[in-house]
Design a protein around this motif. Structure first.
Motif, PDB file in Angstrom:
ATOM      1  N   ARG A  13      19.145 -26.008  11.668  1.00 18.08           N
ATOM      2  CA  ARG A  13      20.153 -25.117  12.571  1.00 18.08           C
ATOM      3  C   ARG A  13      21.147 -26.003  13.239  1.00 18.08           C
ATOM      4  O   ARG A  13      22.279 -25.507  13.373  1.00 18.08           O
ATOM      5  N   SER A  14      20.924 -27.203  13.593  1.00 18.90           N
ATOM      6  CA  SER A  14      21.860 -27.859  14.136  1.00 18.90           C
ATOM      7  C   SER A  14      22.963 -28.351  13.178  1.00 18.90           C
ATOM      8  O   SER A  14      23.990 -28.579  13.658  1.00 18.90           O
ATOM      9  N   ARG A  15      22.493 -28.691  12.118  1.00 20.07           N
ATOM     10  CA  ARG A  15      23.565 -28.978  11.097  1.00 20.07           C
ATOM     11  C   ARG A  15      24.540 -28.006  10.580  1.00 20.07           C
ATOM     12  O   ARG A  15      25.509 -28.107  10.377  1.00 20.07           O
ATOM     13  N   PHE A  16      23.907 -26.562  10.520  1.00 17.23           N
ATOM     14  CA  PHE A  16      24.901 -25.484  10.353  1.00 17.23           C
ATOM     15  C   PHE A  16      25.887 -25.635  11.600  1.00 17.23           C
ATOM     16  O   PHE A  16      26.991 -25.286  11.370  1.00 17.23           O
ATOM     17  N   GLN A  22      32.545 -28.548  12.983  1.00 15.56           N
ATOM     18  CA  GLN A  22      33.237 -29.733  12.398  1.00 15.56           C
ATOM     19  C   GLN A  22      32.770 -30.980  12.639  1.00 15.56           C
ATOM     20  O   GLN A  22      33.806 -31.673  12.768  1.00 15.56           O
ATOM     21  N   ASN A  23      31.574 -31.010  13.101  1.00 16.35           N
ATOM     22  CA  ASN A  23      31.209 -32.454  13.679  1.00 16.35           C
ATOM     23  C   ASN A  23      30.727 -33.087  12.541  1.00 16.35           C
ATOM     24  O   ASN A  23      29.370 -33.220  12.010  1.00 16.35           O
ATOM     25  N   TYR A  24      31.147 -33.941  11.711  1.00 22.93           N
ATOM     26  CA  TYR A  24      31.063 -34.183  10.587  1.00 22.93           C
ATOM     27  C   TYR A  24      30.179 -35.555  10.749  1.00 22.93           C
ATOM     28  O   TYR A  24      29.414 -36.287   9.886  1.00 22.93           O
ATOM     29  N   VAL A  51      36.984 -23.857   5.006  1.00 18.54           N
ATOM     30  CA  VAL A  51      35.833 -23.221   5.273  1.00 18.54           C
ATOM     31  C   VAL A  51      35.337 -22.763   6.771  1.00 18.54           C
ATOM     32  O   VAL A  51      35.523 -23.784   7.568  1.00 18.54           O
ATOM     33  N   GLN A  52      35.188 -21.543   6.880  1.00 19.03           N
ATOM     34  CA  GLN A  52      34.668 -21.105   8.411  1.00 19.03           C
ATOM     35  C   GLN A  52      33.343 -20.546   8.369  1.00 19.03           C
ATOM     36  O   GLN A  52      33.000 -19.473   7.905  1.00 19.03           O
ATOM     37  N   TRP A  53      32.343 -21.407   9.013  1.00 21.64           N
ATOM     38  CA  TRP A  53      30.812 -20.971   8.816  1.00 21.64           C
ATOM     39  C   TRP A  53      30.764 -19.993   9.951  1.00 21.64           C
ATOM     40  O   TRP A  53      31.223 -20.285  11.125  1.00 21.64           O
TER      41      TRP A  53
END
Length: 146
Positions: A13-16, A22-24, A51-53
């Motif tokens: 969830r945190s990676r999503f 956009q916190n790469y 890309v917009q998640w």
């Protein structure tokens, strides 16, 4: 100080969220050590350009304890999820089973397997929004591509 995710699902969830924001740097930091080799923030950013998640659905979570050569348990959790995103004004889905391992007490993303239904998605404007808001898709997240 930010708390570490206590489970593979929390890390997923945190990676999503990190992809959506956009916190790469966070995404890179949450890869398992072997998989992190050769990756960079720039490479991650370039792969997600345009890309917009916007929505994540967790489909299934499982834990598998296998044993390594040293007979120490190696905890591997898997999270099957479907993530939705817009790219070039079109709706797409990413359906993956991701595998996570614990390294030095922290959950890390190891790798994943894509399912066959990944790709462009046709979704009715009057259906419930994929984000779970309860609104119709046309009144909720589809407005992000207008």
């Amino acid at each position: 100080m930010d708390a570490l995710p206590h489970s593979a699902e929390q890390l997923m969830r945190s990676r999503f969220s990190a992809y959506a924001l956009q916190n790469y740097a966070y995404i890179l930091d949450t890869y398992a050590e072997n998989e992190r080799q050769g990756l960079s923030i720039t490479e991650l950013s370039e792969s997600a350009k345009g890309v917009q998640w916007f929505a994540l659905q967790i489909n299934h979570v499982s834990t598998d304890t296998s044993f390594t050569a040293s007979d120490e348990p190696d905890l591997v959790d898997s999270v099957e999820f479907t993530a939705y995103y817009f790219e070039n004004n079109h709706l797409y889905q990413l359906h993956e089973t991701s595998y996570f391992v614990k390294e030095q007490g922290a959950w890390r993303y190891r790798d994943g397997v894509l399912h066959d239904d990944c790709g462009k998605l046709k979704y009715g404007r009057n259906l419930p929004c994929l984000c779970g808001s309860g609104k119709k898709f046309k009144q909720c997240c589809s407005t992000k591509i207008r």
